[in-house]
Every structure is written in structure tokens, then in C-alpha cells.
Design an enzyme around this catalytic site. Structure first.
Site, PDB file in Angstrom:
ATOM      1  NE  ARG A 164     -34.434  34.543  -1.028  1.00 19.45           N
ATOM      2  CZ  ARG A 164     -33.667  34.182  -0.029  1.00 19.45           C
ATOM      3  NH1 ARG A 164     -32.876  35.025   0.519  1.00 19.45           N
ATOM      4  NH2 ARG A 164     -33.717  32.975   0.446  1.00 19.45           N
ATOM      5  CB  SER A 237     -28.400  35.382   0.398  1.00 19.96           C
ATOM      6  OG  SER A 237     -28.634  34.061   0.734  1.00 19.96           O
ATOM      7  CD  GLU A 333     -31.878  38.135  -0.382  1.00 18.32           C
ATOM      8  OE1 GLU A 333     -32.880  37.917  -1.071  1.00 18.32           O
ATOM      9  OE2 GLU A 333     -31.418  37.322   0.418  1.00 18.32           O
TER      10      GLU A 333
HETATM   11  N1  EPU Z   1     -23.056  26.339  -3.692  1.00 19.10           N
HETATM   12  C1  EPU Z   1     -21.776  26.534  -4.167  1.00 19.10           C
HETATM   13  N2  EPU Z   1     -20.913  27.278  -3.411  1.00 19.10           N
HETATM   14  C2  EPU Z   1     -21.277  27.796  -2.194  1.00 19.10           C
HETATM   15  C3  EPU Z   1     -22.582  27.588  -1.719  1.00 19.10           C
HETATM   16  C4  EPU Z   1     -23.444  26.854  -2.487  1.00 19.10           C
HETATM   17  O1  EPU Z   1     -21.407  26.071  -5.241  1.00 19.10           O
HETATM   18  O2  EPU Z   1     -20.439  28.463  -1.593  1.00 19.10           O
HETATM   19  C5  EPU Z   1     -23.995  25.542  -4.490  1.00 19.10           C
HETATM   20  C6  EPU Z   1     -24.539  24.379  -3.679  1.00 19.10           C
HETATM   21  O3  EPU Z   1     -23.730  23.262  -3.814  1.00 19.10           O
HETATM   22  C7  EPU Z   1     -25.912  24.172  -4.269  1.00 19.10           C
HETATM   23  C8  EPU Z   1     -26.314  25.538  -4.738  1.00 19.10           C
HETATM   24  O4  EPU Z   1     -25.131  26.337  -4.801  1.00 19.10           O
HETATM   25  O5  EPU Z   1     -25.849  23.328  -5.384  1.00 19.10           O
HETATM   26  C9  EPU Z   1     -27.347  26.198  -3.810  1.00 19.10           C
HETATM   27  O6  EPU Z   1     -26.797  26.315  -2.518  1.00 19.10           O
HETATM   28  P1  EPU Z   1     -27.719  26.454  -1.215  1.00 19.10           P
HETATM   29  O7  EPU Z   1     -28.623  25.285  -1.117  1.00 19.10           O
HETATM   30  O8  EPU Z   1     -26.831  26.746  -0.087  1.00 19.10           O
HETATM   31  O9  EPU Z   1     -28.680  27.655  -1.548  1.00 19.10           O
HETATM   32  P2  EPU Z   1     -28.479  29.102  -2.187  1.00 19.10           P
HETATM   33  O10 EPU Z   1     -29.231  29.132  -3.465  1.00 19.10           O
HETATM   34  O11 EPU Z   1     -27.044  29.459  -2.238  1.00 19.10           O
HETATM   35  C10 EPU Z   1     -30.658  30.047  -1.128  1.00 19.10           C
HETATM   36  C11 EPU Z   1     -31.055  31.219  -0.291  1.00 19.10           C
HETATM   37  C12 EPU Z   1     -30.619  31.030   1.156  1.00 19.10           C
HETATM   38  C13 EPU Z   1     -31.301  29.764   1.676  1.00 19.10           C
HETATM   39  C14 EPU Z   1     -30.913  28.581   0.774  1.00 19.10           C
HETATM   40  C15 EPU Z   1     -31.654  27.329   1.117  1.00 19.10           C
HETATM   41  C16 EPU Z   1     -31.066  33.038  -1.887  1.00 19.10           C
HETATM   42  C17 EPU Z   1     -30.451  34.335  -2.313  1.00 19.10           C
HETATM   43  N3  EPU Z   1     -30.507  32.434  -0.850  1.00 19.10           N
HETATM   44  O12 EPU Z   1     -29.231  30.009  -1.125  1.00 19.10           O
HETATM   45  O13 EPU Z   1     -31.076  32.128   1.906  1.00 19.10           O
HETATM   46  O14 EPU Z   1     -30.940  29.494   3.010  1.00 19.10           O
HETATM   47  O15 EPU Z   1     -31.231  28.878  -0.612  1.00 19.10           O
HETATM   48  O16 EPU Z   1     -32.963  27.439   0.682  1.00 19.10           O
HETATM   49  O17 EPU Z   1     -32.048  32.623  -2.470  1.00 19.10           O
HETATM   50  C18 EPU Z   1     -30.606  34.136   3.108  1.00 19.10           C
HETATM   51  O18 EPU Z   1     -31.497  34.663   2.498  1.00 19.10           O
HETATM   52  O19 EPU Z   1     -29.922  34.771   3.928  1.00 19.10           O
HETATM   53  C19 EPU Z   1     -30.267  32.749   2.829  1.00 19.10           C
HETATM   54  C20 EPU Z   1     -29.252  32.162   3.412  1.00 19.10           C
END
Ligand code: EPU
Length: 337
Positions: A164, A237, A333
Site C-alpha cells: 500500500r 479499508s 490508509e
Molecule cells: N477479520 C476480522 N474481522 C473483520 C474482518 C476481517 O477478524 O471484521 C480477519 C479475517 O478473519 C482474516 C483477516 O482479518 O483473518 C484478514 O481479513 P481480510 O482477508 O478481509 O483482509 P484485510 O487484511 O482485512 C486486506 C485489504 C483489503 C483486501 C483484503 C483481501 C488492507 C488495508 N486491506 O484486508 O483491501 O480486499 O485484504 O486481500 O490491506 C481496500 O483496500 O479497500 C480493501 C478492501
């Protein structure tokens, strides 16, 4: 080219915040933009370069010039045995590029389906999702140097892509207006299925591995977890996943075995900010008109009529409580203006 004065940005940011800027400059051709920037001097602090507006939170009017590059077009400029090189206008929707690539059977962006925003913003924050980052396929970036009023070209390595992040977000901030991006896409797709539930989604459907099916699986996973901006104005995010050293990650894991940790390299790990936020009890909660989306704690939403300061207040409260509980600062972000 269109130049507007005292112009509302409500339709140009996905939080739907109604602020105004002093000047709004929309350009669809490099030549006209070059001529314009050559005629004036711009202080980088009084410049804002806007793409799809999905990464901004406006808390006040902007007393400066907003550039809105709207160069269009997707053209295949060259190819070799392995790759095609595709030059795309900064003003194209990112998802239009993903559709185009998948339809033409070129690999490299299929996991990035449905990400809101314009192509010109992709190199700035190196958009990424589901194990893929735009920086992996960006070959060159074309931009206009605001100070020198000339066209410049950057190789991917100059852009310093990381999670990012890129030079456009740091030392080059507001110095260059990205006008076009050249992507290097693969003729033989290399599927990336390791992240999250992509594999299980495809297995559930019982379909063959193809770019189309992966794109559809990503769309379905995203729709399940992330809000539609039309119903829930938001910026995706709101926070980045914090990067910590491996020792800190190990220490936290001992205390919180459920914490999702992703290894970046031997020394650094990424923690799931959404998990940290959820553990602090914020998921589905709201303060005034600003809320935390009920299905993904990283996403802050405007629940109707929120102004930017209300959302920024909520973000700060979340940030403080995550620090108090876990000793880790999470950073937005989203650009807060
Ligand atoms: N999780 C929670 N609570 C929640 C959501 C997620 O505990 O409310 C846990 C999930 O169970 C999982 C972990 O957090 O173990 C990661 O969750 P997720 O796969 O949804 O990914 P993220 O790290 O929360 C990032 C990106 C997203 C992207 C996803 C998938 C960032 C800041 N965000 O989210 O990007 O879609 O990975 O690759 O890196 C965006 O930029 O707008 C965006 C949505």
C-alpha cells in the site's frame, strides 16, 4: 479541459462528503494539461490529485487546486512471447482494466477485481488484494512534472512499490500527475489462489481454473464482505494493516493466538487490523453518523449525513483503543484532508 472555481467535491469522493475546492481542473489530454501547468506555479501543499476519490476523507474545504486527470483508453502497445504491454489512461476505472484483461485472457490483475478507483491511482498506493498488487504488473508510469511542466516516465523500480505504498505517496507526493500507466500482463496466466477463501470458493462452485472463474470468485468474496459504496458511502479499508517486527508479532501471538499474522520477510510481519479493531468491540458500532461496517471492521461508513470530522473522530477513537489494548498503532490508509 474544464476549470471550475469554488467547486463541490461531493460527487468526487466515495464518502460523499460535501466540501469545496478553490479550483478544479479536469483534463483528458496531456497536451492541454502541460500547457496549463506551464502557465502557473503550484505549491505541492496546495495541490490535490484526485482519481476515483475512494481514498480521501475530506474534513474541510480545500483551499487549493484539485487536478482530475481523465485520460482514457486501453491500448496494447507491444508484446513478446510471454507478455503484453498495455497502456491505460489514468481516468479509466480500475475495474474496466480488470474486465478487459480477463476478457482478452491476459493475467496479472484478475485478483484485483472490483477495487474501486481510477487506474491513475493504482501506482500511488499500489492497490492490492487477495495476494496480488498492482505494482507487480506495472511496467512504466507516465506523468506530468508539475514544477517543470514536462512529461516524465518512471520505470516500476523507481516507484518503490511496497504494501500500500510507493514513492508517489511519499517524496513525490503532489509533484507528479500520473497520466497513463503501462501494465505488463502475462499471456500464460499464473494463478494466485493462496489468499483466504479463493480456492474453497472455486471448489464450492466445482468449476475449472480460469481467469474468468477467479475473477468471479473474487467478486463474490468481496460482495460478501465489503459494502457497496452506493448503499454505504465509504473508502474501502480505512486503515492499513500494521507492519511490525517478527518479535512483536510472536509476542502478540503468544497472548492472542487467534491474531492473523502474515509474514512479509524474515524481519517483518503484517497484522490484520480488522481483527484488532473487532477485538476492541468496534465492529458494527457507530458514533453519530459514522460507523464501522458490520461485516468488515476495517471499513468505516458514512451512515448518512456524516461530515468528515465525524468520521475522522471515530477513526481516532478506534486507533487509540487498539493501541491501549495491543500496543500497536494502526494508521489510516485514507488521506485525511
Ligand atoms: N477479520 C476480522 N474481522 C473483520 C474482518 C476481517 O477478524 O471484521 C480477519 C479475517 O478473519 C482474516 C483477516 O482479518 O483473518 C484478514 O481479513 P481480510 O482477508 O478481509 O483482509 P484485510 O487484511 O482485512 C486486506 C485489504 C483489503 C483486501 C483484503 C483481501 C488492507 C488495508 N486491506 O484486508 O483491501 O480486499 O485484504 O486481500 O490491506 C481496500 O483496500 O479497500 C480493501 C478492501
Amino acid at each position: 479541459m474544464e476549470i471550475r472555481e469554488n467547486y463541490s467535491l461531493k460527487a468526487y469522493n466515495t464518502f460523499g462528503i460535501d466540501v469545496r475546492c478553490k479550483y478544479f481542473v479536469e483534463a483528458s489530454q496531456e497536451s492541454e494539461l502541460l500547457e496549463f501547468v506551464g502557465a502557473y506555479e503550484f505549491d505541492p501543499d496546495e495541490v490535490l490529485i484526485l482519481g476515483g476519490g475512494s481514498n480521501f476523507l475530506f474534513t474541510a474545504d480545500f483551499d487549493g487546486t484539485v487536478f482530475y486527470p481523465m485520460m482514457k483508453g486501453i491500448e496494447l502497445v507491444s508484446e513478446d512471447e510471454e507478455f503484453v504491454y498495455v497502456r491505460v489512461g489514468a481516468g479509466e476505472e480500475w475495474d474496466t482494466l480488470v474486465d478487459w484483461a480477463v476478457e482478452n485472457s491476459y493475467g496479472g490483475v484478475e485478483n484485483l477485481a472490483l477495487i474501486p478507483g481510477h487506474v491513475g491511482a493504482a501506482p500511488v498506493q499500489n492497490v492490492g488484494a487477495y495476494g496480488m498488487e498492482a505494482g507487480d504488473t506495472i511496467f512504466k508510469v507516465e506523468a506530468i512534472d508539475l514544477e517543470k511542466a514536462k512529461q516524465v516516465y518512471f520505470d516500476a523500480v523507481d516507484c518503490q512499490f511496497s504494501y500500500r505504498d510507493s514513492a508517489f505517496k511519499r517524496e513525490w507526493k503532489n509533484k507528479y500527475i500520473i497520466t497513463r500507466v503501462v501494465f505488463r500482463l502475462t499471456k500464460q496466466p499464473i494463478f494466485k489462489l493462496e489468499y483466504g477463501s479463493i480456492k474453497s470458493e472455486l471448489e464450492k462452485w466445482g468449476v475449472e481454473l480460469s481467469l474468468q472463474n477467479i475473477q468471479q470468485a473474487i467478486i463474490s468474496i468481496r460482495n460478501e464482505k465489503l459494502p457497496d459504496i452506493k448503499d454505504f458511502p465509504s473508502a474501502g479499508s480505512f486503515f492499513k494493516n500494521p507492519v511490525v517486527d517478527s518479535r512483536t508479532a510472536d509476542y502478540l501471538l503468544q497472548q492472542y493466538p487467534g491474531l492473523p499474522v502474515y509474514t512479509i520477510d524474515e524481519e517483518n510481519c503484517k497484522l490484520a487490523a480488522a481483527w484488532l479493531i473487532e477485538q476492541c468491540g468496534w465492529k458494527g458500532k457507530s458514533l453519530g453518523n459514522a460507523g464501522v461496517y458490520e461485516k468488515q471492521a476495517l471499513v468505516l461508513v458514512n451512515q448518512g449525513g456524516a461530515d468528515g470530522t465525524e468520521i475522522s473522530y471515530l477513526a481516532n477513537e478506534i486507533k487509540k483503543s487498539v493501541f491501549m489494548r495491543f500496543g500497536v498503532w494502526i494508521e489510516p490508509e485514507v488521506n485525511i484532508i
